[in-house]
Structure formats: structure tokens, C-alpha cells
Design an enzyme around this catalytic site. Sequence first.
Site, PDB file in Angstrom:
ATOM      1  CB  CYS A 281      -0.939   0.007   1.188  1.00 32.77           C
ATOM      2  SG  CYS A 281      -0.071   0.200   2.728  1.00 32.77           S
ATOM      3  CD  GLU A 384      -4.171  -0.121  -4.196  1.00 31.89           C
ATOM      4  OE1 GLU A 384      -5.315  -0.546  -3.972  1.00 31.89           O
ATOM      5  OE2 GLU A 384      -3.299  -0.012  -3.307  1.00 31.89           O
TER       6      GLU A 384
HETATM    7  P1  NAD Z   1      -9.400  -6.771   0.245  1.00 31.58           P
HETATM    8  O1  NAD Z   1     -10.143  -5.498   0.496  1.00 31.58           O
HETATM    9  O2  NAD Z   1      -9.809  -7.609  -0.902  1.00 31.58           O
HETATM   10  O3  NAD Z   1      -9.482  -7.739   1.540  1.00 31.58           O
HETATM   11  C1  NAD Z   1      -9.168  -7.269   2.826  1.00 31.58           C
HETATM   12  C2  NAD Z   1     -10.006  -8.052   3.838  1.00 31.58           C
HETATM   13  O4  NAD Z   1     -11.390  -7.803   3.594  1.00 31.58           O
HETATM   14  C3  NAD Z   1      -9.803  -9.560   3.764  1.00 31.58           C
HETATM   15  O5  NAD Z   1      -9.742 -10.079   5.058  1.00 31.58           O
HETATM   16  C4  NAD Z   1     -11.046 -10.030   3.011  1.00 31.58           C
HETATM   17  O6  NAD Z   1     -11.448 -11.321   3.395  1.00 31.58           O
HETATM   18  C5  NAD Z   1     -12.102  -9.012   3.400  1.00 31.58           C
HETATM   19  N1  NAD Z   1     -13.093  -8.793   2.341  1.00 31.58           N
HETATM   20  C6  NAD Z   1     -12.895  -8.880   1.006  1.00 31.58           C
HETATM   21  N2  NAD Z   1     -14.030  -8.586   0.343  1.00 31.58           N
HETATM   22  C7  NAD Z   1     -14.968  -8.310   1.279  1.00 31.58           C
HETATM   23  C8  NAD Z   1     -16.344  -7.936   1.204  1.00 31.58           C
HETATM   24  N3  NAD Z   1     -16.979  -7.783   0.043  1.00 31.58           N
HETATM   25  N4  NAD Z   1     -17.014  -7.728   2.363  1.00 31.58           N
HETATM   26  C9  NAD Z   1     -16.388  -7.864   3.537  1.00 31.58           C
HETATM   27  N5  NAD Z   1     -15.088  -8.228   3.670  1.00 31.58           N
HETATM   28  C10 NAD Z   1     -14.377  -8.437   2.548  1.00 31.58           C
HETATM   29  O7  NAD Z   1      -7.843  -6.381   0.157  1.00 31.58           O
HETATM   30  P2  NAD Z   1      -6.629  -7.316  -0.239  1.00 31.58           P
HETATM   31  O8  NAD Z   1      -6.674  -7.576  -1.698  1.00 31.58           O
HETATM   32  O9  NAD Z   1      -6.502  -8.451   0.687  1.00 31.58           O
HETATM   33  O10 NAD Z   1      -5.402  -6.338   0.090  1.00 31.58           O
HETATM   34  C11 NAD Z   1      -4.891  -5.400  -0.812  1.00 31.58           C
HETATM   35  C12 NAD Z   1      -5.448  -4.007  -0.556  1.00 31.58           C
HETATM   36  O11 NAD Z   1      -5.149  -3.603   0.782  1.00 31.58           O
HETATM   37  C13 NAD Z   1      -4.813  -2.947  -1.434  1.00 31.58           C
HETATM   38  O12 NAD Z   1      -5.822  -2.065  -1.864  1.00 31.58           O
HETATM   39  C14 NAD Z   1      -3.836  -2.228  -0.516  1.00 31.58           C
HETATM   40  O13 NAD Z   1      -3.538  -0.921  -0.873  1.00 31.58           O
HETATM   41  C15 NAD Z   1      -4.590  -2.285   0.770  1.00 31.58           C
HETATM   42  N6  NAD Z   1      -3.714  -2.111   1.916  1.00 31.58           N
HETATM   43  C16 NAD Z   1      -3.828  -0.952   2.632  1.00 31.58           C
HETATM   44  C17 NAD Z   1      -2.997  -0.719   3.719  1.00 31.58           C
HETATM   45  C18 NAD Z   1      -3.122   0.541   4.522  1.00 31.58           C
HETATM   46  O14 NAD Z   1      -2.661   0.566   5.671  1.00 31.58           O
HETATM   47  N7  NAD Z   1      -3.733   1.588   3.997  1.00 31.58           N
HETATM   48  C19 NAD Z   1      -2.044  -1.686   4.084  1.00 31.58           C
HETATM   49  C20 NAD Z   1      -1.966  -2.869   3.335  1.00 31.58           C
HETATM   50  C21 NAD Z   1      -2.820  -3.072   2.258  1.00 31.58           C
END
Ligand code: NAD
Length: 499
Positions: A281, A384
Site C-alpha cells: 500500500c 490502484e
Molecule cells: P481486500 O479489500 O480484498 O481484503 C481485505 C479483507 O477484507 C480480507 O480479510 C477479506 O477477506 C475481506 N473482504 C474482502 N471482500 C470483502 C467484502 N466484500 N465484504 C467484507 N469483507 C471483505 O484487500 P486485499 O486484496 O486483501 O489487500 C490489498 C489491498 O489492501 C490494497 O488495496 C492495498 O492498498 C490495501 N492495503 C492498505 C494498507 C493501509 O494501511 N492503507 C495496508 C496494506 C494493504
Amino acid sequence: MTELTNWINGQHVKSGSGRFSDVFNPATGEVQAKTPLSSVEELNEAVAKAKEAQVAWGNTNPQRRARVMMAFGALINKHMDELAELVAREHGKTLPDAKGDVQRGLEVVEVCMGAPSLLKGEFTDDGGPGIDLYSMRQPLGVVAGITPFNFPAMIPLWKMAPALSCGNAMILKPSERVPSTALRLAELLQEAGLPDGVLQVVNGDKSVVDAILDNEDVAAVGFVGSTPIAQYIYGRAANNGKRAQCFGGAKNHMIIMPDADLDKAADALVGAGYGAAGERCMAISVAVPVGKETADGLIERLIPRVEKLKVGPYTSGDDVDYGPVITAAAKSRIEGLVDSGVNQGAKLVIDGRGFEMQGYENGFFVGPSLFDNVTPDMDIYKEEIFGPVLSTVRADTYEDALNLVIDNPYGNGTAIYTADGDTARDFAHRVNVGMVGINFPIPVPLSYHTFGGWKKSAFGDLNQYGPDAFRFYTKTKTVTARWFSGIKEGGEFNFKAMD
Ligand code: NAD
């Protein structure tokens, strides 16, 4: 095929939901395990047990809780190689990078060893006649952490360590793509002395997340993941009266000024743009050179560096710059975005599409791509990408470059490379982004500061880790006390004088 479990009341427990999600080895493309997608009933039961366990844990004095963190930190250090291997096997990142993932989480555990100081309250002596006021920080009860795939150790540790040190119980819902590290950390916490039930790891997908958001006994939710899900979770949690902080996605720019050392800037961009396959991120995904000469000089320096990048499985050792991306779907999405950049008129200087790793033909490897002449209307600028793709947007002036960052909807991290202190200071002051690097490409703050973005990169209040985490995971109670013996001669309520 390994069937993974939940961690409930200090034990591995199989889910009875009958639903599973595949955990891949991203380097080979093989399914190596199945994560249970737990049912709503399983989640509610885990919360009920956590609620029971929290009472004694919340009443345990902060110094004793801190001792659990000390033992936990020592165990993480002892098992560093094993944890890094777990991270790399499910995520695909290189071993040095996986160790960094564990290390940055450990540093937050280390700050939590000093929790008693951070939890100290405030006291006003003689706020009125015989009146003292004091404020104390008390745990919230049961809190939840919902974490993404890209840091399987670091982000669960950012959630667990402060929440538990503050005396809460926690329901941790790790990413279904990389659940094993969180399960192992739960075992280590038990070995460190955490009472059973205080940390419950419940694996699952949207239905478990929704059950967390709707459970009345969950007082707060800390989420990290993509922006649309962060915004959704924030809305639903807040609507249900919960405290919520939800960190989302990013589009991080690095401005390169004409006076910058271009070799250093190019080195930094290669690490920040392509390291961890761009799945950070805080990755820099947009380079913004100011002026034609700067842009030409930068591209000229980037080309040989990007061409030299070595892509491969973590088992290749230290010789590899980055590994595969997380899934086949992620690979095809990234390559589709590169296609769109070409179709929308950007200049593809290095093409990473169609990359195949010899001996790992089914792995999710993506070669590095470098774009020049990207404009803000293109999808590769707006989305992104979360892959090894660096876009160059040329700016005529510093003000144009700054406004590009200001106008971007995301606000996680940004950086400037310059030799001029006035420009650097002006940038740090005016930019509307949460974490700023000056000649520093990935400005992730150290664990005793705090981490958090602005704009669409974060929803809710307060940052992750550092002093903010101790505020987020506690509520303040303020007591106003009057003791009549303390009322002094001439005071407003001088009862003694009336005798
Ligand atoms: P994601 O949003 O797909 O998943 C994150 C979490 O949400 C997982 O535990 C997943 O099971 C859950 N989830 C997924 N879809 C959902 C839904 N429809 N309803 C409820 N819960 C749901 O993210 P990812 O692909 O695992 O991670 C990558 C993303 O995380 C990137 O956008 C990255 O920039 C971001 N990120 C942000 C930070 C920060 O601190 N800002 C840090 C690391 C990663």
C-alpha cells in the site's frame, strides 16, 4: 491437502461450515491448503467466548499484560525464519522481504511492551474546593481485526498487539489467501502466556465479516484492505454504533525535482515501485519528474535498472528481487491494465506482460512494466494496479506536480526527491497525504509514530500503531471526586467553618 482451522479458546478447531477457499503457492500455482470460510454461528460463538475471557484479561494489570508482549516478542524473534517461510510460501514474497514483514510487526509488539506508560491516565489536583479529577483509559471489550493478504504477519501484529495490551479480547479475521501466519502467531501468543479465548482467529469471507459488523458484542473494528471494502466496512460498523478505523488502497506519487540526484531517485523508484511485486500500500506507482530534462534523464536511468530486475520464487534465496503476485486473477488484472495503458496512448517503455518463469510456468509471475507519458485520465493512473508497474507522469513545474498529488483521490504516502530544503519543506507542509518522504521513497513511520493515510486511503479516526492505537483501543472515563476533608479554609463549601 491441508485443511486449515480456526483458533478458538486456545485450540485449533475445524470449521463445520463445509465452505473453503483455496490457498495457493503463488510460485507454482498449486493449491496447497484450504481456508475454512466459517459460518455466522461459529463467529458468534467465538465472540461470546472472547467476551467471557476478556473480563479477567481486562482486569489483569497492564504490566502483566506487557510481560506477555515481552515473551511474545522473544518468541517471534526465536521463530523469525519459520514465520518468514510461512509468509513467503503463501504470499510469494522473497525471504528477505518476508523477514521484513515479520520484523515491522515485531516492532509494534516492542512498543506494546511499554503499554503501561501509554495507558497512564491524567490527574488534576484541586480542580475546585476539595475536588480532584482523574481520567483513566479502559479497554473496549471485544474488538475485531480484519486484515489483507499483502502483509500476512505485519498487519495482524499491528492489530493484535495494541488491542490486547490495552486489555481487549480480539477476533482476528485474516485474509483467506494467507491465513497460516496469523494462526502460528496465535500459538506463539498462547506460549507467551495469553489466556485462552482472548485472541480468537476466525477465518472466512464476506459473511463472517458481515457477522462481525452486526455482532452487538464487538465494540470496535480495525480494517486494512482495499478502498471499496474499507468504505463499506466503515459505513456498516459506524451504523451499528461501533468504533471503526478502516485503511484502504493507495496511489503513491514520487516527485523528482530537477536538482535531485537522479541515480539515487532511480534506485529508490525501482525498490519502491517493483519491490514485493508492487503489492504494497506504500509502493510508489507514479513517478512525477519535473521538466523534460529530468524526465528524460530519469527514464534513461530507470531502463537498465528495471531490465536487470530478477523475478523468481522465494526458494531462490537472496538472488531474487521480487516474487509472483498473489493469484492468477491478480496477474490477469495487472496485465489487462497494462493493455489498457497501451490502448489509451501511454508509452510502454518496458513490457512485463506474458512473463513466464522457467520451471514455474503455472506460477503467477508478472514481469516489470515501465510506462512513460501517462496522463491522469488513463486507467493505469486512476486505478490502484497493485502490481510491478511504474507509471511516469511528466510535469512542467513543481506546482503542477504538487497539484497532481493534491488532486488524487488517494492520500496514503508520497515522496519528493530534491536537494532544496525550501521545496521539500513546502511539499511536506502543503501536500494532503498522510505519510510523506523527503528523499525517502517508502515513508512507513517507525512503530512509535503512527501509520495512516488521508482521503480515500483511510476512513474513521486515529491511525494504526503508536500512541493513536492506544487511544483507539481504549475509552476514556473521567471521574470528578470531592472529599470534604480536603476543603480548605475560605473554600466555596467550607463545611468545617460552619460547625
Ligand atoms: P481486500 O479489500 O480484498 O481484503 C481485505 C479483507 O477484507 C480480507 O480479510 C477479506 O477477506 C475481506 N473482504 C474482502 N471482500 C470483502 C467484502 N466484500 N465484504 C467484507 N469483507 C471483505 O484487500 P486485499 O486484496 O486483501 O489487500 C490489498 C489491498 O489492501 C490494497 O488495496 C492495498 O492498498 C490495501 N492495503 C492498505 C494498507 C493501509 O494501511 N492503507 C495496508 C496494506 C494493504
